[in-house]
Design a protein around this motif. Structure first.
Motif, PDB file in Angstrom:
ATOM      1  N   GLN A 132       0.830  -1.219   0.000  1.00 16.31           N
ATOM      2  CA  GLN A 132       0.000   0.000   0.000  1.00 16.31           C
ATOM      3  C   GLN A 132       0.860   1.264   0.000  1.00 16.31           C
ATOM      4  O   GLN A 132       0.424   2.338   0.416  1.00 16.31           O
ATOM      5  N   GLU A 133       2.074   1.126  -0.497  1.00 17.30           N
ATOM      6  CA  GLU A 133       3.005   2.259  -0.528  1.00 17.30           C
ATOM      7  C   GLU A 133       2.526   3.339  -1.478  1.00 17.30           C
ATOM      8  O   GLU A 133       2.557   4.540  -1.152  1.00 17.30           O
ATOM      9  N   THR A 134       2.074   2.929  -2.674  1.00 10.02           N
ATOM     10  CA  THR A 134       1.606   3.910  -3.653  1.00 10.02           C
ATOM     11  C   THR A 134       0.378   4.648  -3.144  1.00 10.02           C
ATOM     12  O   THR A 134       0.280   5.872  -3.262  1.00 10.02           O
ATOM     13  N   GLN A 135      -0.552   3.922  -2.557  1.00  8.24           N
ATOM     14  CA  GLN A 135      -1.765   4.552  -2.036  1.00  8.24           C
ATOM     15  C   GLN A 135      -1.440   5.580  -0.957  1.00  8.24           C
ATOM     16  O   GLN A 135      -1.995   6.673  -0.938  1.00  8.24           O
ATOM     17  N   GLN A 136      -0.533   5.235  -0.052  1.00  7.88           N
ATOM     18  CA  GLN A 136      -0.168   6.170   1.013  1.00  7.88           C
ATOM     19  C   GLN A 136       0.542   7.386   0.435  1.00  7.88           C
ATOM     20  O   GLN A 136       0.271   8.526   0.834  1.00  7.88           O
ATOM     21  N   LEU A 137       1.451   7.137  -0.511  1.00  2.09           N
ATOM     22  CA  LEU A 137       2.194   8.229  -1.135  1.00  2.09           C
ATOM     23  C   LEU A 137       1.248   9.210  -1.812  1.00  2.09           C
ATOM     24  O   LEU A 137       1.327  10.431  -1.584  1.00  2.09           O
ATOM     25  N   ILE A 138       0.336   8.700  -2.625  1.00  9.39           N
ATOM     26  CA  ILE A 138      -0.574   9.559  -3.378  1.00  9.39           C
ATOM     27  C   ILE A 138      -1.551  10.257  -2.444  1.00  9.39           C
ATOM     28  O   ILE A 138      -1.880  11.430  -2.626  1.00  9.39           O
ATOM     29  N   SER A 139      -2.002   9.548  -1.412  1.00  7.29           N
ATOM     30  CA  SER A 139      -2.920  10.146  -0.452  1.00  7.29           C
ATOM     31  C   SER A 139      -2.282  11.321   0.272  1.00  7.29           C
ATOM     32  O   SER A 139      -2.922  12.351   0.517  1.00  7.29           O
ATOM     33  N   GLU A 140      -0.993  11.205   0.602  1.00  7.19           N
ATOM     34  CA  GLU A 140      -0.307  12.275   1.329  1.00  7.19           C
ATOM     35  C   GLU A 140      -0.057  13.493   0.445  1.00  7.19           C
ATOM     36  O   GLU A 140       0.052  14.609   0.934  1.00  7.19           O
ATOM     37  N   ILE A 141       0.002  13.269  -0.878  1.00  8.13           N
ATOM     38  CA  ILE A 141       0.248  14.389  -1.789  1.00  8.13           C
ATOM     39  C   ILE A 141      -1.059  15.007  -2.281  1.00  8.13           C
ATOM     40  O   ILE A 141      -1.236  16.224  -2.265  1.00  8.13           O
ATOM     41  N   TYR A 142      -2.004  14.159  -2.701  1.00  4.66           N
ATOM     42  CA  TYR A 142      -3.225  14.647  -3.339  1.00  4.66           C
ATOM     43  C   TYR A 142      -4.491  14.418  -2.520  1.00  4.66           C
ATOM     44  O   TYR A 142      -5.551  14.931  -2.882  1.00  4.66           O
ATOM     45  N   GLY A 143      -4.413  13.634  -1.449  1.00  6.45           N
ATOM     46  CA  GLY A 143      -5.640  13.173  -0.821  1.00  6.45           C
ATOM     47  C   GLY A 143      -6.174  11.982  -1.601  1.00  6.45           C
ATOM     48  O   GLY A 143      -5.503  11.430  -2.475  1.00  6.45           O
ATOM     49  N   GLN A 144      -7.389  11.595  -1.313  1.00  5.80           N
ATOM     50  CA  GLN A 144      -7.965  10.427  -1.975  1.00  5.80           C
ATOM     51  C   GLN A 144      -8.377  10.763  -3.395  1.00  5.80           C
ATOM     52  O   GLN A 144      -9.098  11.732  -3.637  1.00  5.80           O
ATOM     53  N   LEU A 145      -7.911   9.966  -4.373  1.00  5.59           N
ATOM     54  CA  LEU A 145      -8.357  10.125  -5.755  1.00  5.59           C
ATOM     55  C   LEU A 145      -9.649   9.334  -5.929  1.00  5.59           C
ATOM     56  O   LEU A 145      -9.658   8.117  -5.809  1.00  5.59           O
ATOM     57  N   ASN A 146     -10.729  10.043  -6.203  1.00  2.09           N
ATOM     58  CA  ASN A 146     -12.051   9.410  -6.204  1.00  2.09           C
ATOM     59  C   ASN A 146     -12.405   8.862  -7.583  1.00  2.09           C
ATOM     60  O   ASN A 146     -13.202   9.442  -8.327  1.00  2.09           O
ATOM     61  N   TYR A 147     -11.788   7.755  -7.924  1.00  2.00           N
ATOM     62  CA  TYR A 147     -12.112   7.047  -9.153  1.00  2.00           C
ATOM     63  C   TYR A 147     -12.576   5.637  -8.799  1.00  2.00           C
ATOM     64  O   TYR A 147     -11.800   4.841  -8.266  1.00  2.00           O
ATOM     65  N   LYS A 148     -13.835   5.337  -9.106  1.00  2.00           N
ATOM     66  CA  LYS A 148     -14.340   3.992  -8.826  1.00  2.00           C
ATOM     67  C   LYS A 148     -13.668   2.946  -9.702  1.00  2.00           C
ATOM     68  O   LYS A 148     -13.629   1.765  -9.344  1.00  2.00           O
TER      69      LYS A 148
END
Length: 367
Positions: free
Chosen positions: A71-87
């Motif tokens: 879950q490294e990518t998810q944490q990285l992106i979340s810390e930069i952009y927040g949650q990307l809301n794509y189903k």
């Protein structure tokens, strides 16, 4: 002889039309390839894959599976952009989930069979393409395309274009994630995982511009840990670092996704609150103050102690407070929040304070 000439002309015309069509297809592909390569962020690349690719290729569905075991990518992106809301963006921590989509051997699938169409989410697709995403010998994900045309992705179709598309998107995804790692290092405080001072000022400038357009309020909090030097002196710097992380971890869940938490320096944190008036900002500040005061922090001897914080609150809204320019607004938000912290310290610490000023109307001429 005339018939032979006519037939030859027809053949030449068909060849020229075929060559022209192939050239146009190749030009469109090169343009599409350049379009993905030019995406300068992970967020933009994902939007182009999931939204723009669907439109440009006239597809009914586009789905992207990405392998993210830790879950490294998810944490990285979340810390930069927040949650990307794509189903239609799905992260998986197991290669077996991707293998299950391909029924074992991972290879390009072109199909108009119902059991393959069902591998995509609900939609109107009548044919599908499943493209493995590889970097070297490693699978990094899977791209799924769906079309309402039953013959768009039939098994007899040559898959060279799609395989190349999958290879190109794989390169772009890996490259964008690496770029975000470097960006993350420059914008995030590595100790607390909160944003750093540089990010805060960038975000503040963006939000000021947005608030000027929307006429919505913008608030800031300055949060200073009380007697932090005594924590380091009494418990040691490792415990002090632990305390800083604990404060950041406590504040984060109390904020909205649009809010920005940053470590401003030393034991001071800032919080930017877009679309938040003074009353609500004070409520949020009070919740933060109360929550932190009840958190137990363990020192190196596993003995618990507690911290308190002093918080200053500042506020600005375009139609209520007139300033000459965006820099003046920024200076106002920072200086007033900082003054609030000093007032809180003077009033005994462990409290929230606002130092309000009389707004200056820059449009008025002096008497």
């Amino acid at each position: 002889m005339t018939d032979e000439n006519n037939q030859l002309k027809t053949t030449i015309k068909e060849l020229l039309e075929s060559a022209r069509y192939n050239q146009q297809t190749q030009d469109r592909f090169y343009a599409l390839e350049l379009y993905f390569l030019e995406a300068n962020s992970y967020e933009l690349l994902i939007r182009r894959i999931l939204t723009d690719l669907k439109r440009q290729l006239k597809l009914s569905q586009v789905e992207l599976f990405l392998l993210d075991p830790q879950q490294e990518t998810q944490q990285l992106i979340s810390e930069i952009y927040g949650q990307l809301n794509y189903k239609n963006l799905i992260y998986t921590d197991s290669i077996s989930e991707i293998k299950a989509l391909y029924s074992g051997d991972i290879h390009l699938i072109l199909s108009n069979e119902q059991h393959d169409i069902a591998k995509l989410g609900p939609g109107m697709s009548q044919s599908v393409a499943l493209l493995p995403l590889r970097r070297g010998n490693h699978i990094i994900g899977s791209l799924h395309l769906g079309s309402r045309d039953q013959q768009r992705f039939h098994p007899g179709l040559g898959g060279e274009f799609l395989l190349h598309l999958g290879t190109m998107i794989s390169v772009c995804i890996e490259s964008s994630i690496n770029q975000e790692r470097y960006k993350h290092l420059s914008l995030v405080d590595l100790l607390t995982r909160a944003k750093n001072r540089r990010f805060f000022f960038q975000a503040l400038a963006t939000e000021i511009a947005r608030s000027k357009r929307s006429k919505k309020p913008l608030s800031c909090l300055f949060i200073d840990i009380d007697h932090f030097k005594a924590v380091n002196d009494l418990h040691g710097h490792l415990t002090g670092d632990r305390a800083l992380r604990c404060v950041a971890d406590t504040i984060g869940p109390l904020l909205r996704q649009s809010d920005v938490l940053a470590r401003f320096g030393g034991e001071e944190f800032t919080v930017m609150l877009p679309d938040c008036d003074l009353s609500h900002a004070k409520e949020i500040a009070e919740r933060i103050r109360d929550k932190i005061s009840h958190v137990d922090i363990a020192n190196d001897n596993n003995q618990n102690f507690q911290l308190t914080v002093s918080i200053g609150v500042s506020y600005w809204q375009e139609d209520q407070q007139g300033f000459a320019d965006s820099e003046a607004i920024q200076n106002h938000l920072i200086s007033q929040a900082d003054k609030g912290v000093y007032r809180a310290k003077e009033d005994g610490r462990n409290c929230v304070r606002v130092v309000e000023i009389v707004a200056v109307d820059n449009n008025k001429n002096p008497d």
